[in-house]
Design a protein around this motif. Structure first.
Motif, PDB file in Angstrom:
ATOM      1  N   ARG B  43      60.568 134.897 -15.820  1.00 41.91           N
ATOM      2  CA  ARG B  43      61.101 134.027 -16.734  1.00 41.91           C
ATOM      3  C   ARG B  43      61.898 132.995 -16.041  1.00 41.91           C
ATOM      4  N   GLU B  44      62.683 133.337 -15.209  1.00 40.28           N
ATOM      5  CA  GLU B  44      63.434 132.384 -14.382  1.00 40.28           C
ATOM      6  C   GLU B  44      62.433 131.287 -13.475  1.00 40.28           C
ATOM      7  N   GLY B  46      59.464 130.659 -14.680  1.00 40.32           N
ATOM      8  CA  GLY B  46      58.517 130.181 -15.323  1.00 40.32           C
ATOM      9  C   GLY B  46      57.160 130.670 -15.112  1.00 40.32           C
ATOM     10  N   MET B  47      57.077 132.244 -14.914  1.00 39.84           N
ATOM     11  CA  MET B  47      55.869 132.549 -14.578  1.00 39.84           C
ATOM     12  C   MET B  47      55.745 133.741 -15.650  1.00 39.84           C
ATOM     13  N   THR B  48      54.739 134.646 -15.468  1.00 34.87           N
ATOM     14  CA  THR B  48      54.518 135.894 -16.315  1.00 34.87           C
ATOM     15  C   THR B  48      54.878 136.958 -15.552  1.00 34.87           C
TER      16      THR B  48
END
Lengths: 238, 238
Positions: B43-44, B46-48
């Motif tokens: 999340r931090e 910007g990924m999965t």
DNA sequence: TGCATTCACTACACGCCGTTCAGTTTGTGT
DNA sequence: ACACAAACTGAACGGCGTGTAGTGAATGCA
């Protein structure tokens, strides 16, 4: 009779609460503190996880209760081991306490982790509750052991520099009541002794000693003998 | 140029891996070892969450790597503190090591828990890996401190009863190479010293000391002075 | 005895987690 | 330009703690 039936409900309720705790301890023994999950407990009881909320407000509440129980069991054990030695055998009582502590910890590693690790992330031993009570008994016991050694130890340890205010209010009050004349420095000595027991034990139980030491027990025994010696206690023949 | 572009991909890859670790450490600092969740990291970034599996096979793998990094940082710190003292000041070097250990632990409580608590449920320090390496350096350092004190300490400690086989093979080999003439009893002494540092520190950091001791630092300092004294080291004027 | 209340419990939902996997995008090497 | 491999997404599975609405039975009172 209304009273009796009400008792009946309360009895069932208490029984269920106990079953929850028992199963929780079983799960902990098998899989560590993290294995204490409400869903697993409920599964084992043929219930739904939500049902447990009728008995404990939250998982942490349950774990807190368990910590109190397990801690109490630990303190019971070490006190019993200490009291199996004659009252005038200060060294024997100290060593018995220490040895019982390690024996208990090795027999209940998950319990040790529950008490002294963080079962709940960021968990802090709450002020009141059975956990604090057991810790208090542990401190009292340690201070008692030091008190017995104090006549021999006082010379080797400077007892200026420590004041009653340096220590927990309740603990200080209990010590003053139980051991009149004992200076606050004795509490410091007791807590340091606690640290010496805890250190090697924690390292061993968390697996940090096994790669470097084949016999952590011998190390621990040496350390405790050294502790007794530094308190001016010469261990008896045994 | 093919080589360069390949390097470029590898550079990006290494950078991403490092970012994962950095964010994981940040999360740990804020919320403890349990806050290291792949989803939060992703999340931090910007990924999965699934993307992380391209870098670490499992959450435990990531945590293991972090333990190694953090442990290495800790050992770097205490070594530096020790080496800031002159080589002939055995007491000062021991006390500096101990004091730096506590300072680091108080500054990085979550790191301490990561290394010495169980971040992963039932986690055991693996044989190889950077964690073992850092632990090895820690042991080496402690043995070195004891070695410096050995001329003064040897009289007070019986050094029969211990054999090289009582200790980890690698550690023993390193010690024999680094400190010829040092008996295996010195390793026992070093591990016991480790225990004395670890005990009070673990109790303090897990909140067991605060209810009973107002100044755990003073307790720790007393304990370390006592340790130095028991090694025959008289601390310098300071 | 009949009825209202209380209690234990279930069922379901929400949002978190680790992990897997089929599919899509992206950037590289030829 | 094309083929390929790596990076990544999105959805899913099962597990978790935790709430909440509803259900059915035991309880207490008339």
């Amino acid at each position: 009779m209304g009273n009796e039936t009400l008792n009946r409900r309360e009895r069932l309720r208490a029984e269920t609460a106990r079953e929850i705790r028992t199963i929780a301890l079983k799960l902990m023994g098998e899989g560590g503190p993290d294995a204490i999950s409400l869903r697993a407990i409920a599964r084992e009881m043929g219930m739904t996880a939500g049902a447990i909320y009728g008995y404990y407000a939250t998982r942490d509440d349950l774990v807190t209760t368990l910590i109190g129980e397990v801690y109490t069991d630990l303190v019971d054990t070490v006190e019993a081991a200490r009291d199996a030695r004659p009252a005038d055998d200060a060294a024997g009582r100290l060593l018995a306490w220490a040895e019982a502590l390690r024996t208990w910890a090795l027999a209940n590693p998950q319990g040790f982790r529950l008490i002294y690790g963080d079962a709940v992330p960021g968990y802090r031993p709450p002020e009141g509750g059975p956990g604090a009570l057991a810790r208090g008994r542990a401190c009292d016991g340690l201070v008692g052991l030091i008190a017995d050694a104090w006549p021999h130890a006082r010379a080797a340890h400077r007892h200026d520099r420590h004041q009653w205010s340096d220590f927990g209010e309740e603990l200080g009050a209990r010590v003053r009541a139980e051991h009149p004349g004992l200076p606050p420095a004795a509490i410091a000595l007791a807590l340091r002794a606690w640290g010496r027991m805890h250190g090697l034990l924690a390292l061993e139980l968390y697996g940090h000693l096994s790669p470097v030491a084949a016999d952590p027990g011998a190390l621990y025994r040496d350390e405790m003998l050294d502790l007794a010696g530094s308190l001016g206690l010469e261990p008896p023949a045994a």
